[in-house]
Design a protein around this motif. Structure first.
Motif, PDB file in Angstrom:
ATOM      1  N   GLY A   1     -88.223  42.148 -57.398  1.00 54.97           N
ATOM      2  CA  GLY A   1     -88.627  41.088 -56.490  1.00 54.97           C
ATOM      3  C   GLY A   1     -88.887  39.800 -57.258  1.00 54.97           C
ATOM      4  O   GLY A   1     -89.313  39.841 -58.412  1.00 54.97           O
ATOM      5  N   VAL A   2     -88.603  38.671 -56.629  1.00 56.62           N
ATOM      6  CA  VAL A   2     -88.953  37.360 -57.191  1.00 56.62           C
ATOM      7  C   VAL A   2     -89.732  36.606 -56.118  1.00 56.62           C
ATOM      8  O   VAL A   2     -89.221  36.389 -55.015  1.00 56.62           O
ATOM      9  N   ILE A   3     -90.969  36.247 -56.436  1.00 51.79           N
ATOM     10  CA  ILE A   3     -91.795  35.482 -55.499  1.00 51.79           C
ATOM     11  C   ILE A   3     -91.975  34.081 -56.066  1.00 51.79           C
ATOM     12  O   ILE A   3     -92.628  33.904 -57.105  1.00 51.79           O
ATOM     13  N   VAL A   4     -91.376  33.090 -55.408  1.00 46.81           N
ATOM     14  CA  VAL A   4     -91.522  31.711 -55.872  1.00 46.81           C
ATOM     15  C   VAL A   4     -92.641  31.042 -55.095  1.00 46.81           C
ATOM     16  O   VAL A   4     -92.881  31.346 -53.933  1.00 46.81           O
ATOM     17  N   ALA A   5     -93.321  30.108 -55.765  1.00 44.51           N
ATOM     18  CA  ALA A   5     -94.435  29.416 -55.125  1.00 44.51           C
ATOM     19  C   ALA A   5     -93.938  28.480 -54.025  1.00 44.51           C
ATOM     20  O   ALA A   5     -94.529  28.402 -52.947  1.00 44.51           O
ATOM     21  N   ASN A   6     -92.849  27.766 -54.300  1.00 43.34           N
ATOM     22  CA  ASN A   6     -92.295  26.834 -53.316  1.00 43.34           C
ATOM     23  C   ASN A   6     -90.805  26.702 -53.566  1.00 43.34           C
ATOM     24  O   ASN A   6     -90.374  26.095 -54.547  1.00 43.34           O
TER      25      ASN A   6
ATOM     26  N   CYS B   1     -88.612  35.996 -52.322  1.00 44.90           N
ATOM     27  CA  CYS B   1     -89.633  35.661 -51.327  1.00 44.90           C
ATOM     28  C   CYS B   1     -90.219  34.291 -51.648  1.00 44.90           C
ATOM     29  O   CYS B   1     -90.374  33.939 -52.812  1.00 44.90           O
ATOM     30  N   ASN B   2     -90.572  33.527 -50.619  1.00 41.79           N
ATOM     31  CA  ASN B   2     -91.134  32.192 -50.794  1.00 41.79           C
ATOM     32  C   ASN B   2     -92.573  32.178 -50.298  1.00 41.79           C
ATOM     33  O   ASN B   2     -92.835  32.346 -49.115  1.00 41.79           O
ATOM     34  N   ALA B   3     -93.530  31.952 -51.218  1.00 41.94           N
ATOM     35  CA  ALA B   3     -94.955  32.029 -50.862  1.00 41.94           C
ATOM     36  C   ALA B   3     -95.509  30.725 -50.307  1.00 41.94           C
ATOM     37  O   ALA B   3     -96.625  30.715 -49.766  1.00 41.94           O
ATOM     38  N   ASP B   4     -94.781  29.613 -50.437  1.00 38.08           N
ATOM     39  CA  ASP B   4     -95.268  28.318 -49.934  1.00 38.08           C
ATOM     40  C   ASP B   4     -96.625  27.938 -50.508  1.00 38.08           C
ATOM     41  O   ASP B   4     -97.438  27.303 -49.823  1.00 38.08           O
ATOM     42  N   ASP B   5     -96.898  28.353 -51.757  1.00 38.45           N
ATOM     43  CA  ASP B   5     -98.188  28.081 -52.402  1.00 38.45           C
ATOM     44  C   ASP B   5     -99.354  28.603 -51.566  1.00 38.45           C
ATOM     45  O   ASP B   5    -100.466  28.067 -51.628  1.00 38.45           O
ATOM     46  N   ASP B   6     -99.118  29.640 -50.790  1.00 35.74           N
ATOM     47  CA  ASP B   6    -100.140  30.237 -49.925  1.00 35.74           C
ATOM     48  C   ASP B   6    -100.535  31.605 -50.498  1.00 35.74           C
ATOM     49  O   ASP B   6     -99.721  32.535 -50.493  1.00 35.74           O
ATOM     50  N   PRO B   7    -101.764  31.763 -50.995  1.00 29.25           N
ATOM     51  CA  PRO B   7    -102.185  33.041 -51.586  1.00 29.25           C
ATOM     52  C   PRO B   7    -102.048  34.234 -50.643  1.00 29.25           C
ATOM     53  O   PRO B   7    -101.681  35.331 -51.075  1.00 29.25           O
ATOM     54  N   GLU B   8    -102.322  34.026 -49.348  1.00 32.91           N
ATOM     55  CA  GLU B   8    -102.210  35.135 -48.390  1.00 32.91           C
ATOM     56  C   GLU B   8    -100.765  35.586 -48.232  1.00 32.91           C
ATOM     57  O   GLU B   8    -100.464  36.768 -48.152  1.00 32.91           O
TER      58      GLU B   8
END
Length: 338
Positions: free
Chosen positions: A66-71, A98-105
């Protein structure tokens, strides 16, 4: 309709089930060309699809990371994803982005989802606010690598730019070209390493060159507030002669405002950005950029994670891997006219 099994393929091709398994897993060492061709034709004829879930349970690997990017809107993020995907594809691994949108949740949900899907490891551009979750991954020895950012006191290898050096290169270049009143604008993301380090690098470069730091020339804003912040800075007496945009999204907002106000670059305001953008060379005037070596960063992150996955006992040689920025000098920061 009943799913076609490996046993069905074996019967139809008149070979053993183990031979079909060897073919599906690209093990052809002791297989004749005639047998390979017969199995291939049978798979096409029966429309056979290997059961990836069953195979992953047997092999104890999904060959997926998995790759989770902040934005994902950052050019840096898309370039990193591309490089990681290239490296993983070469190694026979798939990538889920996955894109986290700088959102911790949102980041938390993606980490939990990816682990539930039993991906073999995760590369994260972390928000920095899921400490308990990061600690649990470390405790369970789950393969994880951070990119672009660090989290204090977290024993997770991080691959990132020398951010202080990046801002320092920009400031030093502007000073050498006659600009002393230099502003910097970054965008607000709490506790994010690059933002903090780039402002530190900016301040240190000024101090090291005997130029006083003017706090009014430093703005840390939401992206939607960049234009207003820049206008406030330009109304100061005296206003800055040059602006350093802390990343690509800030640079775009700076350029939009400059165009709206018909400000001339660099005669009225010099501009430098950190993070390369696709239009930097053909923008008018061409933009001076401090570039991140995204290919090297992405490649290192992928190599680190794959090594940890394939060798559970391996320990990264370092906790933080820093890469040198590159200053691409163009017309937007040329020498001020005296």
């Amino acid at each position: 309709m009943k799913a076609v099994t490996m046993a069905d393929v074996a019967r139809h091709a008149n070979v053993s089930k183990s031979t079909v398994s060897q073919y599906v897993n690209n093990r052809f060492d002791y297989m004749s060309e005639e047998t390979k061709k017969r199995i291939e034709q049978t798979i096409i004829e029966l429309d056979y699809r290997p059961n990836i879930l069953a195979r992953s349970l047997k092999q104890k690997s999904t060959t997926t990371i998995g790759v989770i990017v902040a934005n994902i809107l950052h050019t840096f993020s898309t370039q990193i994803i591309r490089t990681i995907e290239d490296e993983c594809n070469e190694a026979g691994f798939h990538v889920m982005v996955c894109n986290a949108d700088d959102d911790p949740e949102k980041e938390k949900k993606y980490i939990e989802m990816l682990r539930a899907k039993q991906v073999d490891g995760i590369i994260i551009l972390p928000t920095g606010n899921n400490i308990a979750l990061y600690e649990e991954m470390v405790k369970s020895k789950y393969p994880v690598v951070f990119v672009d950012r660090t989290v204090p006191n977290m024993k997770i290898p991080s691959v990132m730019l020398d951010n202080e050096r990046a801002a320092g290169l920009a400031v030093e270049h502007l000073l050498q070209n006659g600009y002393e009143r230099i502003g910097i604008i970054t965008n607000v993301v709490k506790n994010v390493t690059p933002r903090v380090e780039r402002i530190n690098g900016y301040k240190n470069a000024l101090v090291n060159n005997d130029v006083s730091v003017n706090e009014d020339y430093i703005k840390n804003l939401e992206v939607t507030q960049v234009a207003q912040g820049l206008q406030e800075m330009l109304l100061l007496q005296p206003p800055p002669q040059a602006i350093l945009a802390g990343n690509d999204l800030v640079l775009i907002e700076v350029l939009k405002h400059i165009k709206r106000k018909e400000i001339q670059i660099p005669s009225e305001l010099a501009v430098i950005g950190i993070d390369e953008v696709s239009f930097s060379e053909f923008y008018e005037p061409p933009l001076t950029i401090v570039e991140q070596p995204t290919i090297e960063i992405g490649k290192k992150a992928a190599e680190l994670l794959l090594k940890i996955i394939t060798d559970k006992e391996s320990v990264p040689e370092e906790e933080i891997y820093r890469f040198e920025p590159v200053l691409n000098i163009r017309e937007s920061s040329k020498r001020i006219q005296s």
